[in-house]
Design a protein around this motif. Sequence first.
Motif, short mmCIF file in Angstrom:
data_model
loop_
_atom_site.label_atom_id
_atom_site.label_comp_id
_atom_site.label_asym_id
_atom_site.label_seq_id
_atom_site.Cartn_x
_atom_site.Cartn_y
_atom_site.Cartn_z
N LYS A 1 0.97 4.19 -2.95
CA LYS A 1 0.66 5.59 -2.68
C LYS A 1 1.82 6.50 -3.06
O LYS A 1 1.60 7.61 -3.55
N ASN B 1 1.44 9.40 -5.61
CA ASN B 1 1.61 10.74 -5.05
C ASN B 1 3.04 10.92 -4.58
O ASN B 1 3.32 10.91 -3.37
N ASP C 1 0.83 -1.21 0.00
CA ASP C 1 0.00 0.00 0.00
C ASP C 1 0.86 1.26 0.00
O ASP C 1 0.60 2.21 -0.75
N LEU D 1 -3.04 9.35 4.47
CA LEU D 1 -2.49 8.56 3.38
C LEU D 1 -1.60 7.44 3.89
O LEU D 1 -1.27 6.51 3.15
#
Length: 341
Positions: free
Chosen positions: A236, A240, A232, A249
């Motif tokens: 991310k 980003n 994960d 986040l």
Amino acid sequence: MAKSRPFPTLLEMERKLGYKVDSLNYPNKNTDCFYLDLRQIPESIYWKTVREFEEHERRTHCKDKRTISERALLELGLVHLDATTIQCGFHLALLVTNEEALDTLSVAKLRQNTSSDSTSSLFKLPREIRDKIYDFALAKGNWQIEDVDDFNRCNFVRSIGDPSGFYFPLSSKVAALGVSRQMRQEALPFAYRRTRFHLDDMDDLVKLLLAVGKVGRDNIEMLELAWESRADSELKWDENPNIDDDSSLLLPTLHAARCIQLLKQCKRLHSLRVYLERDLITDISPDDFKAHPGIQELCSLRGIKMVQIYDLGHEPVDRHGLGKWLREKMESSAEEEESGT
């Protein structure tokens, strides 16, 4: 601060690989598919090539000359149907090498011998007595993944070919599991009940609960889990690369639903310790924390007798604030929630 990755150019990687990744038989873009370590397969050709290049470098380093340019797609779940297993909405598609697929199928072809071991005086005792002996004789133990790469490519890929969990190498220290097939079959449930499992993140937990099969999920009672996900976090960062301080986040979502689906099948689970970054408890707004999809999934795991919320420094954070709220949610039953008690 942007994330830097010192990878070669696409052309340089293709030259070293000896092939172009866009020529490989990757799954349809509409299909969510993952590598063995549960990292999501990227959409871009460049990042697909990076993953292939990483694997190429690893195999070169360990002098493994097997090709990785041919792939096989395994569909995983919890009901055995050839190399495919699906149950209660759970779905996981893995992209593996042909050699890894053969390892899975080799275990799938094994059969348990359920015939009685009449040569041992132990098996002349009633089953109820034998169960009491196992429960008394098996010592408590701890289990954790020592080498995650080795676990992925050996224990995990082989064990998913055996949904029963009979062949999962739980522990070489439990002598009863290696005496005979019948004793292993009878003692395995008690071995799982006496073992506390420690997982560094939810990716490892998903792999473990698939690998241990039905016998493991039916009998695991004690778990410690860091509520993090390497897969994960990497996803991310890729999406980003300039994120800095948005704590929401950092809460994992990619495999949260799969993690909780599998945990809900651990019917005997009565002790669960969850580790969270302290900043996620102290700095994030309560509304953002409670509304996060991953936390909502975690809260749906109800009725556990003992829940503990710790930070990554092994200090309890469940005596007040969001840590206390999360613990009480998970310890409560669905009936209590509906009645408002």
